[in-house]
Design a protein around this motif. Sequence first.
Motif, PDB file in Angstrom:
ATOM      1  N   CYS A  13       0.847  -1.195   0.000  1.00  0.00           N
ATOM      2  CA  CYS A  13       0.000   0.000   0.000  1.00  0.00           C
ATOM      3  C   CYS A  13       0.876   1.236   0.000  1.00  0.00           C
ATOM      4  CB  CYS A  13      -0.886   0.047   1.239  1.00  0.00           C
ATOM      5  SG  CYS A  13      -2.094  -1.268   1.378  1.00  0.00           S
ATOM      6  N   LEU A  14       0.626   2.117  -0.950  1.00  0.00           N
ATOM      7  CA  LEU A  14       1.267   3.429  -0.967  1.00  0.00           C
ATOM      8  C   LEU A  14       0.261   4.440  -0.430  1.00  0.00           C
ATOM      9  CD1 LEU A  14       3.659   5.273  -1.840  1.00  0.00           C
ATOM     10  CD2 LEU A  14       2.432   5.598  -3.990  1.00  0.00           C
ATOM     11  N   VAL A  15       0.689   5.211   0.564  1.00  0.00           N
ATOM     12  CA  VAL A  15      -0.166   6.226   1.164  1.00  0.00           C
ATOM     13  C   VAL A  15       0.506   7.580   1.000  1.00  0.00           C
ATOM     14  CG1 VAL A  15      -1.418   6.954   3.230  1.00  0.00           C
ATOM     15  CG2 VAL A  15      -0.918   4.524   2.865  1.00  0.00           C
ATOM     16  N   LEU A  16      -0.228   8.535   0.441  1.00  0.00           N
ATOM     17  CA  LEU A  16       0.282   9.899   0.266  1.00  0.00           C
ATOM     18  C   LEU A  16      -0.537  10.852   1.124  1.00  0.00           C
ATOM     19  CD1 LEU A  16       0.836  10.063  -3.613  1.00  0.00           C
ATOM     20  CD2 LEU A  16       2.463   9.419  -1.819  1.00  0.00           C
ATOM     21  N   HIS A  17       0.159  11.710   1.832  1.00  0.00           N
ATOM     22  CA  HIS A  17      -0.473  12.673   2.738  1.00  0.00           C
ATOM     23  C   HIS A  17      -0.303  14.067   2.159  1.00  0.00           C
ATOM     24  CE1 HIS A  17      -1.575  14.891   6.277  1.00  0.00           C
ATOM     25  NE2 HIS A  17      -0.358  15.273   6.559  1.00  0.00           N
ATOM     26  N   SER A  18      -1.409  14.681   1.743  1.00  0.00           N
ATOM     27  CA  SER A  18      -1.377  15.986   1.075  1.00  0.00           C
ATOM     28  C   SER A  18      -1.818  17.059   2.064  1.00  0.00           C
ATOM     29  CB  SER A  18      -2.307  15.993  -0.143  1.00  0.00           C
ATOM     30  OG  SER A  18      -2.188  14.802  -0.878  1.00  0.00           O
ATOM     31  N   HIS A  19      -0.922  17.985   2.370  1.00  0.00           N
ATOM     32  CA  HIS A  19      -1.283  19.006   3.357  1.00  0.00           C
ATOM     33  C   HIS A  19      -0.397  20.235   3.246  1.00  0.00           C
ATOM     34  CE1 HIS A  19      -2.241  21.150   6.971  1.00  0.00           C
ATOM     35  NE2 HIS A  19      -0.985  21.092   7.353  1.00  0.00           N
ATOM     36  N   LEU A  20      -1.021  21.401   3.333  1.00  0.00           N
ATOM     37  CA  LEU A  20      -0.353  22.669   3.599  1.00  0.00           C
ATOM     38  C   LEU A  20      -1.270  23.468   4.519  1.00  0.00           C
ATOM     39  CD1 LEU A  20       0.945  23.804   0.070  1.00  0.00           C
ATOM     40  CD2 LEU A  20       2.318  22.911   1.974  1.00  0.00           C
TER      41      LEU A  20
END
Length: 500
Positions: A13-20
């Motif tokens: 599983c690849l998990v990407l966390h998008s945040h600013l």
Amino acid sequence: MTTPDTGSEGTFCLVLHSHLPWLPHHGIWPVGEEWLYQAWAHSYLPVVDLLRRFADEGRRDVLTLGVTPVLAAQLDDPYALRAMHDWLGTWRLRAEHAATLWGDDETRSDLAAYEYRAAAGALDDFGTTWRHGFSPLLRSLVDGDTIELLGGPLTHPFQPLLDDRVRSFALSEGLADTELRLGTRPRGIWAPECGYAPGMEAGYAAAGVERFLVDGPSLRGDTAAARTVGDSDVVCFGRDLEVTYRVWSPKSGYPGHAHYRDFHTWAGEVGIKASRVTGKEIPPHAKAPYEPARAADTVGMHVKDFVDTVVARLRSLRERDGRKALVVAAYDTELFGHWWHEGPQWLEGVLRALPEAGVHVTTLRGAADAGHVAGPVDLPASSWGSGKDWRVWDGEQVADMVEANTALQRRLLAMDIPRTRRDPVADQAVREALLALSSDWAFMVTKDSAADYARRRAHEHTDRFDRLAAGYATGDPAVAGLAERFRRAAPFGRLDPRSL
């Protein structure tokens, strides 16, 4: 149709966390809106383009994508959309200027042409695909099961340091905001900074959250299966650091290779990153010119290395446990393209090569459905920050900020918010309090990354809350105009503080 794979080696599983943090209307350069537009152009555009192409191919459960409500608000914001379009146009102009200045240098002239193609392509993509903001794009990917979406608390606060009522409110409002944008309420979350305190799973269960992510050490490194937490049915997945750190760790990783574009070195006359890493001890003025073709060859090498690493890890875990294992690798989305220029190319290569190597690529939801859940674990207080504890967000360097945030929460909870009607002043006061509680401010101070900006932002939102709360308490009619002025530069118009 879905790309076939036997999953003979195990599951990945690849998990990407998008945040600013919220950036519009809060400065431009060197910290502020420029940060948003760079990440948007170099990470969000190419990653979404990659996912849309996978969707067109019929690929499902490609990866798990976390998008914080505060980032989604920026990528849908009309002001930010207009300003981003202008930024992309300026990027193209800078590339044209570089072509003029560097016309006599073949290597740099080729780089100027490369930069122009990238800028022009991004501008065209943004003016068509992104014209209505991010949410329509994200909704299509979620509805088509190309990705699993993770939500989170509204402004990305470090939850272990929140009062229980504020924590519950921030999470429920965050999930509601995502549901409003996408028509779907996330069943999984990326807990801000992977922050956890014992007992938080009860709040997750009450909010309808079924799964969340922790860092590997929280599971004492045993991340080969997800685990139920405490007495709940809520499942936690742990980052496999042996695999994750192959790409990016506090000390090393692929982006530091000599052939890749150097993030920190600019050709100031045109505002373009024109150098490659060259070497760790090489000063900026001595770095070699960036060569995209050489970098592309290196991407292929690192794709193979990562796939080999995942396969070896899965085989090792299967030999140890006698069953197929799970590997979860998780990163900030902004690593791919913004920090590591070649990251999107690597991402696509890996997601295509892993199934060919016999690895079942899926989402956290897909891994749970496939049976990769063991049972219960008592998690320690933890995060994914330095030391894997809370020191980044409650350490000595930010002790004054922790104290200020604790006092702010007391004042917030003391507000007499009407139950039967919405009040614009109370609404805006609560928005400002939640923006002040963002985890980013303490992180930036502890890591000495634009610390002055971070302190100023935390103080500004706290001061705005206090001014609004004071006027609200006394019934000062002038405070309504102040609230309206602040509201125009703030996100989350639907936020309803009556449930606080």
